[in-house]
Scaffold this active site. Structure first.
Site, PDB file in Angstrom:
ATOM      1  N   ARG A   1       0.929  -1.320  -0.124  1.00  0.00           N
ATOM      2  CA  ARG A   1       0.008  -0.032   0.112  1.00  0.00           C
ATOM      3  C   ARG A   1       0.714   1.258   0.046  1.00  0.00           C
ATOM      4  NH1 ARG A   1      -5.137  -1.947   0.434  1.00  0.00           N
ATOM      5  NH2 ARG A   1      -5.134  -3.725   1.421  1.00  0.00           N
TER       6      ARG A   1
ATOM      7  N   HIS B   1       2.578 -11.259  -5.445  1.00  0.00           N
ATOM      8  CA  HIS B   1       1.413 -10.436  -6.079  1.00  0.00           C
ATOM      9  C   HIS B   1       1.708  -9.094  -6.294  1.00  0.00           C
ATOM     10  CE1 HIS B   1      -2.515  -8.547  -6.591  1.00  0.00           C
ATOM     11  NE2 HIS B   1      -3.363  -9.623  -6.083  1.00  0.00           N
TER      12      HIS B   1
ATOM     13  N   TYR C   1      -1.054  -3.135  -4.763  1.00  0.00           N
ATOM     14  CA  TYR C   1      -2.452  -2.484  -5.292  1.00  0.00           C
ATOM     15  C   TYR C   1      -2.579  -1.076  -5.872  1.00  0.00           C
ATOM     16  CZ  TYR C   1      -4.198  -6.601  -2.924  1.00  0.00           C
ATOM     17  OH  TYR C   1      -4.465  -7.905  -2.554  1.00  0.00           O
TER      18      TYR C   1
ATOM     19  N   HIS D   1      -3.317  -7.068 -11.309  1.00  0.00           N
ATOM     20  CA  HIS D   1      -4.440  -6.836 -12.118  1.00  0.00           C
ATOM     21  C   HIS D   1      -4.363  -6.195 -13.373  1.00  0.00           C
ATOM     22  CE1 HIS D   1      -6.585  -7.585  -7.873  1.00  0.00           C
ATOM     23  NE2 HIS D   1      -5.564  -8.255  -7.962  1.00  0.00           N
TER      24      HIS D   1
ATOM     25  N   GLU E   1      -4.345 -11.164 -13.400  1.00  0.00           N
ATOM     26  CA  GLU E   1      -5.406 -11.863 -12.758  1.00  0.00           C
ATOM     27  C   GLU E   1      -6.999 -11.308 -13.137  1.00  0.00           C
ATOM     28  OE1 GLU E   1      -4.940 -11.029  -8.761  1.00  0.00           O
ATOM     29  OE2 GLU E   1      -7.013 -12.155  -7.971  1.00  0.00           O
TER      30      GLU E   1
ATOM     31  N   ASP F   1      -8.776 -16.480 -10.379  1.00  0.00           N
ATOM     32  CA  ASP F   1      -9.208 -16.305  -8.947  1.00  0.00           C
ATOM     33  C   ASP F   1     -10.693 -16.630  -8.851  1.00  0.00           C
ATOM     34  OD1 ASP F   1     -10.418 -15.159  -6.756  1.00  0.00           O
ATOM     35  OD2 ASP F   1      -8.888 -13.974  -6.352  1.00  0.00           O
TER      36      ASP F   1
ATOM     37  N   HIS G   1     -13.276 -14.198  -8.010  1.00  0.00           N
ATOM     38  CA  HIS G   1     -13.388 -13.186  -8.979  1.00  0.00           C
ATOM     39  C   HIS G   1     -14.410 -13.829 -10.223  1.00  0.00           C
ATOM     40  CE1 HIS G   1      -9.690 -10.992  -7.449  1.00  0.00           C
ATOM     41  NE2 HIS G   1     -10.507 -11.218  -6.707  1.00  0.00           N
TER      42      HIS G   1
ATOM     43  N   HIS H   1      -6.161 -18.468  -7.953  1.00  0.00           N
ATOM     44  CA  HIS H   1      -6.146 -17.995  -6.374  1.00  0.00           C
ATOM     45  C   HIS H   1      -7.392 -18.881  -6.151  1.00  0.00           C
ATOM     46  CE1 HIS H   1      -4.106 -13.754  -6.954  1.00  0.00           C
ATOM     47  NE2 HIS H   1      -3.142 -14.990  -6.705  1.00  0.00           N
TER      48      HIS H   1
ATOM     49  N   ASP I   1     -16.125  -8.484  -4.850  1.00  0.00           N
ATOM     50  CA  ASP I   1     -14.979  -9.367  -4.366  1.00  0.00           C
ATOM     51  C   ASP I   1     -14.730  -9.324  -3.168  1.00  0.00           C
ATOM     52  OD1 ASP I   1     -12.215 -10.254  -4.402  1.00  0.00           O
ATOM     53  OD2 ASP I   1     -11.408  -8.455  -5.225  1.00  0.00           O
TER      54      ASP I   1
ATOM     55  N   HIS J   1     -13.924 -12.489  -0.530  1.00  0.00           N
ATOM     56  CA  HIS J   1     -13.162 -13.754  -0.284  1.00  0.00           C
ATOM     57  C   HIS J   1     -13.939 -14.321   0.877  1.00  0.00           C
ATOM     58  CE1 HIS J   1      -9.516 -12.455  -2.815  1.00  0.00           C
ATOM     59  NE2 HIS J   1     -10.559 -12.301  -3.394  1.00  0.00           N
TER      60      HIS J   1
ATOM     61  N   GLU K   1      -6.053 -17.111  -0.740  1.00  0.00           N
ATOM     62  CA  GLU K   1      -6.238 -15.707  -0.041  1.00  0.00           C
ATOM     63  C   GLU K   1      -7.409 -15.552   0.707  1.00  0.00           C
ATOM     64  OE1 GLU K   1      -4.499 -13.066  -4.016  1.00  0.00           O
ATOM     65  OE2 GLU K   1      -6.507 -13.726  -4.074  1.00  0.00           O
TER      66      GLU K   1
END
Ligand SMILES: [Zn+2]
Ligand SMILES: [Zn+2]
Length: 275
Positions: free
Chosen positions: A37, A69, A72, A109, A144, A178, A181, A213, A226, A228, A258
């Site tokens: 982040r 990964h 973000y 992504h 992804e 995923d 997703h 994923h 989204d 999980h 995840e």
């Protein structure tokens, strides 16, 4: 062999990720290569890189079992010049870390186009991927699939195919599917996971599946959301995952959990490995 494991923390040292994975009985795992982040993080220390590589060897984790990964903050498809520059620099920094750790894959992504046309967004996403692939000839990108809210790209196989067809170095680009997703985007992996995978393979071929994923979902089919859940606790259900891990196409690629409750990771890994 099945490479199954969670997205583990790199807190303390990136090399601790391997201890965390091994403790859980994981045969594969995912990491962030830096704080996901933040735009800037200190460079990886030589001693941490050396320790990471030594543990890969002594714990028998091959690079094929590890799916880092990307952070973000990176938006591959952004129309904003300043954000594009920052995204590119961050992606290049992460690719450099993949090289330093002698890994190969990086999961990312496809990005959000924010405004204007989808087609322009796809072109921007493909162009940034090419820029990074060109400067890092040893990495492979696993794009992804997404649940598809707002202007987020990559929620359908057709759109993923369009992105791929715009990439010059497409021989080093594949996909991470995923399951949460997929479900959010309307692919019913609960009713018939084999059918969903077969439709992916009929478009791309088995060698374009770079990883998965494995996440259950708290939100319904076609919700475009989204959220999980742990395996078997969500709306997809355990049977679908047991069916997926039987497929020959998921052998020898990272299958990453995840899932939100870490307490369940050990049991999830054991179940999926058939132990
Ligand atoms: Zn992701
Ligand atoms: Zn994911």
């Amino acid at each position: 062999m099945l490479y199954i494991g969670p997205h583990v923390s790199i807190s303390g040292s990136i090399s601790f990720a391997l201890d965390r994975a091994r403790e859980l009985g994981a045969t594969g795992f995912a990491i962030f290569t830096k704080n996901q982040r933040q735009w800037k993080s200190p460079a990886l220390k030589d001693e941490d890189i050396a320790s990471f590589k030594a543990k890969m060897k002594s714990y028998s984790y091959s690079k094929a079992a590890i799916l880092p990964h990307a952070g973000y903050l990176i938006n591959l498809a952004t129309p904003d010049e300043e954000l594009r520059e920052k995204s590119l620099n961050l992606f290049l920094e992460e690719a450099r870390r993949i090289d330093e750790l002698e890994l190969e894959l990086i999961n990312i992504h496809p990005g959000a186009y924010k405004e204007g046309s989808v087609e322009d967004g796809i072109k921007r996403s493909a162009a940034m991927l090419d820029e990074v692939l060109e400067r890092h000839p040893n990495i492979k990108v696993a794009l992804e699939n997404t649940a598809g809210a707002g202007t987020i790209l990559g929620s359908s196989f057709e759109e993923l195919e369009k992105i791929l067809s715009n990439i010059h170095a497409s021989d080093r680009v594949g996909f991470t599917l995923d399951t949460a997703h997929l479900f959010g985007a309307g692919y019913d992996v609960k009713a018939d996971p084999d059918k969903v995978l077969d439709s992916f393979f009929s478009i791309f071929g088995a060698d374009k599946l770079y990883g998965m994923h494995l996440n259950d979902s708290k939100v319904p089919l076609s919700s475009n959301k989204d959220r999980h859940d742990n395996i078997g606790l969500g709306l997809i259900g355990k049977d679908a995952f047991m069916q997926i891990v039987k497929r020959k196409e998921v052998q020898n690629i990272p299958l990453i959990l995840e899932t939100p409750n870490e307490e369940l990771w050990k049991a999830e890994i054991a179940t999926l490995l058939g132990n």
